[in-house]
Design an enzyme around this catalytic site. Structure first.
Site, PDB file in Angstrom:
ATOM      1  N   HIS A 107       0.837  -1.205   0.000  1.00 30.02           N
ATOM      2  CA  HIS A 107       0.000   0.000   0.000  1.00 30.02           C
ATOM      3  C   HIS A 107       0.870   1.252   0.000  1.00 30.02           C
ATOM      4  O   HIS A 107       0.647   2.182  -0.783  1.00 30.02           O
ATOM      5  CB  HIS A 107      -0.912  -0.016   1.230  1.00 30.02           C
ATOM      6  CG  HIS A 107      -1.672   1.257   1.435  1.00 30.02           C
ATOM      7  ND1 HIS A 107      -2.958   1.439   0.974  1.00 30.02           N
ATOM      8  CD2 HIS A 107      -1.329   2.413   2.051  1.00 30.02           C
ATOM      9  CE1 HIS A 107      -3.362   2.664   1.298  1.00 30.02           C
ATOM     10  NE2 HIS A 107      -2.388   3.273   1.951  1.00 30.02           N
ATOM     11  N   GLU A 108       1.865   1.278   0.869  1.00 30.06           N
ATOM     12  CA  GLU A 108       2.735   2.453   0.961  1.00 30.06           C
ATOM     13  C   GLU A 108       3.582   2.614  -0.293  1.00 30.06           C
ATOM     14  O   GLU A 108       3.802   3.736  -0.771  1.00 30.06           O
ATOM     15  CB  GLU A 108       3.619   2.354   2.208  1.00 30.06           C
ATOM     16  CG  GLU A 108       2.854   2.299   3.519  1.00 30.06           C
ATOM     17  CD  GLU A 108       1.897   3.475   3.718  1.00 30.06           C
ATOM     18  OE1 GLU A 108       2.216   4.584   3.240  1.00 30.06           O
ATOM     19  OE2 GLU A 108       0.841   3.281   4.332  1.00 30.06           O
TER      20      GLU A 108
ATOM     21  N   HIS B 103       1.701   4.386  -3.059  1.00 36.14           N
ATOM     22  CA  HIS B 103       1.675   5.842  -2.973  1.00 36.14           C
ATOM     23  C   HIS B 103       2.882   6.439  -3.702  1.00 36.14           C
ATOM     24  O   HIS B 103       2.768   7.449  -4.406  1.00 36.14           O
ATOM     25  CB  HIS B 103       1.713   6.283  -1.508  1.00 36.14           C
ATOM     26  CG  HIS B 103       0.390   6.238  -0.809  1.00 36.14           C
ATOM     27  ND1 HIS B 103      -0.742   6.857  -1.300  1.00 36.14           N
ATOM     28  CD2 HIS B 103       0.026   5.648   0.365  1.00 36.14           C
ATOM     29  CE1 HIS B 103      -1.751   6.653  -0.464  1.00 36.14           C
ATOM     30  NE2 HIS B 103      -1.314   5.917   0.547  1.00 36.14           N
TER      31      HIS B 103
ATOM     32  N   GLU C 147      -5.944   7.169  -1.521  1.00 42.75           N
ATOM     33  CA  GLU C 147      -5.935   6.003  -0.634  1.00 42.75           C
ATOM     34  C   GLU C 147      -6.531   4.786  -1.333  1.00 42.75           C
ATOM     35  O   GLU C 147      -6.017   3.670  -1.212  1.00 42.75           O
ATOM     36  CB  GLU C 147      -6.724   6.306   0.643  1.00 42.75           C
ATOM     37  CG  GLU C 147      -6.015   7.228   1.608  1.00 42.75           C
ATOM     38  CD  GLU C 147      -4.694   6.671   2.078  1.00 42.75           C
ATOM     39  OE1 GLU C 147      -4.497   5.434   2.047  1.00 42.75           O
ATOM     40  OE2 GLU C 147      -3.845   7.463   2.473  1.00 42.75           O
TER      41      GLU C 147
END
Length: 280
Positions: free
Chosen positions: A142-143, A146, A200
């Site tokens: 997930h990070e 980004h 997100e």
């Protein structure tokens, strides 16, 4: 006068939107290729991130909390390495980033990946959520998403546009002073600006695809956010303060699961393993 200012502001904003829209990534199986508003260059943002990351590691080292648990560090780095090997599906240049992966010993329930591939995982999120390897892959993926989608660059660009719209004369003359000012304090923004719900959602979906391609069960991504919700209670974990977790988020992941599960199955076959469901 107000009417004139409004017209000029609209004109400047329109020009910026036309000249700054592009996508930083290929879509992959989940179609993560939304057109983005980008004015600041990747090099500017990545350089600022490298400086900010170095400073963060320096503080952690001084406090004697940097990579103090060998098992955690090896585990996070091993998982990250498998995820990094898959980034080319979204952007080939990311394979050449100077990726760095570190663990900070802290009760803080948090993790991040700065632009250019600067990863930090706090031991608090591993302990508090009792993360399995698949779940830890979901958090890191997930990070990383980004960074791959350059969400920080997009945010800084939006701030540039806002500043330029409020300083019309400077905007019409060029970006120079405002752009340099925001680029200069970019390091401060990486860890303080909350990502939008759109960002997100993109990170959730892209991260889930990334982990599936790396051979980690994408169902674990859903379980992570269920755990985060339970952990929240009356006090919101740091990760949730900027990463909203709600039923719609989990529903989105569940809806995208059929797109990435075949990728996971292929990865497991390549690794000589069999597919098992890990829903909880």
């Amino acid at each position: 006068m107000k009417h004139l200012v409004f017209l000029l502001t609209s004109l400047v904003t329109g020009v910026l939107l036309i000249t700054g829209c592009q996508s930083t990534t290929a879509g992959g199986a989940t179609g993560s290729s939304r057109s983005q508003f980008l004015l600041i260059s990747s090099d500017e943002v990545n350089q600022s991130a490298a400086t900010a990351y170095k400073q963060a590691l320096g503080k952690a080292r001084s406090a004697k909390v940097l990579n103090t648990n060998t098992n955690d560090t090896k585990r996070v780095q091993k998982i990250s390495k498998r995820l990094i090997a898959q980034v080319g599906i979204f952007r080939s240049d990311a394979l050449k980033w100077n990726w760095e992966v570190n663990v900070i010993d802290s009760k803080e329930v948090n993790a991040y990946c700065m632009p250019g591939g600067k990863i930090a995982v706090y031991s608090g999120i591993i302990r508090s959520l009792n993360l399995t390897d698949d779940e830890l892959a979901a958090v890191i993926g997930h990070e990383m998403a980004h960074a791959l989608r350059e969400h920080s660059r997009e945010q800084i660009s939006q701030q540039v546009a806002t500043e330029q719209a409020l300083s019309i004369a400077g905007a019409l003359a060029g970006f120079s002073s405002t752009q340099q000012s925001l680029a200069g304090k970019a390091g401060e923004l990486f860890l303080t600006l909350p990502f939008s719900r759109t960002m997100e959602s993109e990170a959730d979906v892209m991260g889930m695809e990334l982990m599936a391609r790396a051979g980690y069960n994408p169902e674990a991504a859903i379980n992570v956010w269920k755990k985060m919700e339970k952990l929240g209670g009356s006090s919101t974990p740091e990760l949730l303060s900027t990463h909203p977790s709600d039923s719609s988020r989990i529903e989105r992941l569940q809806a995208e699961l059929p797109k990435v599960m075949p990728l996971y199955q292929v990865a497991l076959k390549t690794q000589g393993k069999t597919v098992t469901s890990r829903k909880k």
